[in-house]
Motif scaffolding. Sequence first.
Motif, mmCIF file in Angstrom:
data_model
loop_
_atom_site.group_PDB
_atom_site.id
_atom_site.type_symbol
_atom_site.label_atom_id
_atom_site.label_comp_id
_atom_site.label_asym_id
_atom_site.label_seq_id
_atom_site.Cartn_x
_atom_site.Cartn_y
_atom_site.Cartn_z
ATOM 1 N N SER A 30 0.812 -1.211 0.000
ATOM 2 C CA SER A 30 0.000 0.000 0.000
ATOM 3 C C SER A 30 0.848 1.266 0.000
ATOM 4 C CB SER A 30 -0.928 0.006 1.216
ATOM 5 O OG SER A 30 -0.171 0.171 2.401
ATOM 6 N N PHE A 31 2.145 1.146 0.270
ATOM 7 C CA PHE A 31 3.006 2.326 0.260
ATOM 8 C C PHE A 31 3.150 2.839 -1.167
ATOM 9 C CE2 PHE A 31 5.237 0.369 4.085
ATOM 10 C CZ PHE A 31 4.436 1.069 4.962
ATOM 11 N N THR A 32 3.158 4.143 -1.310
ATOM 12 C CA THR A 32 3.378 4.734 -2.625
ATOM 13 C C THR A 32 4.838 5.135 -2.750
ATOM 14 O OG1 THR A 32 2.788 6.920 -1.802
ATOM 15 C CG2 THR A 32 1.033 5.593 -2.800
ATOM 16 N N SER A 33 5.334 5.047 -3.931
ATOM 17 C CA SER A 33 6.719 5.407 -4.171
ATOM 18 C C SER A 33 6.855 6.923 -4.148
ATOM 19 C CB SER A 33 7.165 4.862 -5.516
ATOM 20 O OG SER A 33 8.464 5.300 -5.801
ATOM 21 N N THR A 34 7.846 7.436 -3.423
ATOM 22 C CA THR A 34 8.052 8.877 -3.349
ATOM 23 C C THR A 34 8.853 9.389 -4.536
ATOM 24 O OG1 THR A 34 10.021 8.544 -1.999
ATOM 25 C CG2 THR A 34 7.947 8.888 -0.839
ATOM 26 N N ASN A 35 9.526 8.506 -5.232
ATOM 27 C CA ASN A 35 10.334 8.901 -6.372
ATOM 28 C C ASN A 35 9.656 8.379 -7.629
ATOM 29 O OD1 ASN A 35 12.328 9.827 -7.962
ATOM 30 N ND2 ASN A 35 13.851 8.299 -7.379
ATOM 31 N N THR A 36 8.740 9.166 -8.158
ATOM 32 C CA THR A 36 8.032 8.732 -9.360
ATOM 33 C C THR A 36 8.966 8.821 -10.557
ATOM 34 O OG1 THR A 36 7.199 10.952 -9.700
ATOM 35 C CG2 THR A 36 5.803 9.451 -8.463
ATOM 36 N N PRO A 37 8.894 7.886 -11.477
ATOM 37 C CA PRO A 37 9.792 7.923 -12.630
ATOM 38 C C PRO A 37 9.428 9.070 -13.566
ATOM 39 C CG PRO A 37 8.261 6.106 -12.809
ATOM 40 C CD PRO A 37 8.060 6.712 -11.454
ATOM 41 N N SER A 38 10.434 9.697 -14.088
ATOM 42 C CA SER A 38 10.208 10.800 -15.019
ATOM 43 C C SER A 38 10.411 10.296 -16.444
ATOM 44 C CB SER A 38 11.170 11.948 -14.724
ATOM 45 O OG SER A 38 12.498 11.514 -14.899
ATOM 46 N N HIS A 39 9.877 11.051 -17.382
ATOM 47 C CA HIS A 39 9.946 10.657 -18.783
ATOM 48 C C HIS A 39 10.996 11.482 -19.524
ATOM 49 C CE1 HIS A 39 6.548 8.037 -18.303
ATOM 50 N NE2 HIS A 39 5.863 9.023 -17.762
#
Length: 55
Positions: A30-39
């Motif tokens: 349920s934890f969300t990633s704090t480092n979302t991937p960039s494009h």
Amino acid sequence: MPQLNPNPWLSMMLTAWLVLSLILQPKVLSFTSTNTPSHKTPTPAKATPWTWPWT
């Protein structure tokens, strides 16, 4: 042979497996990633030659 007697360790293994799979796994997932991937497009790495001091 004590390895073939499932009495002491089978219940502990099943209990640990159930705790890990039914209680801890949903909490961790349920934890969300704090480092979302960039494009961004990757920039090529600049290769610099190494100068050897003994040559």
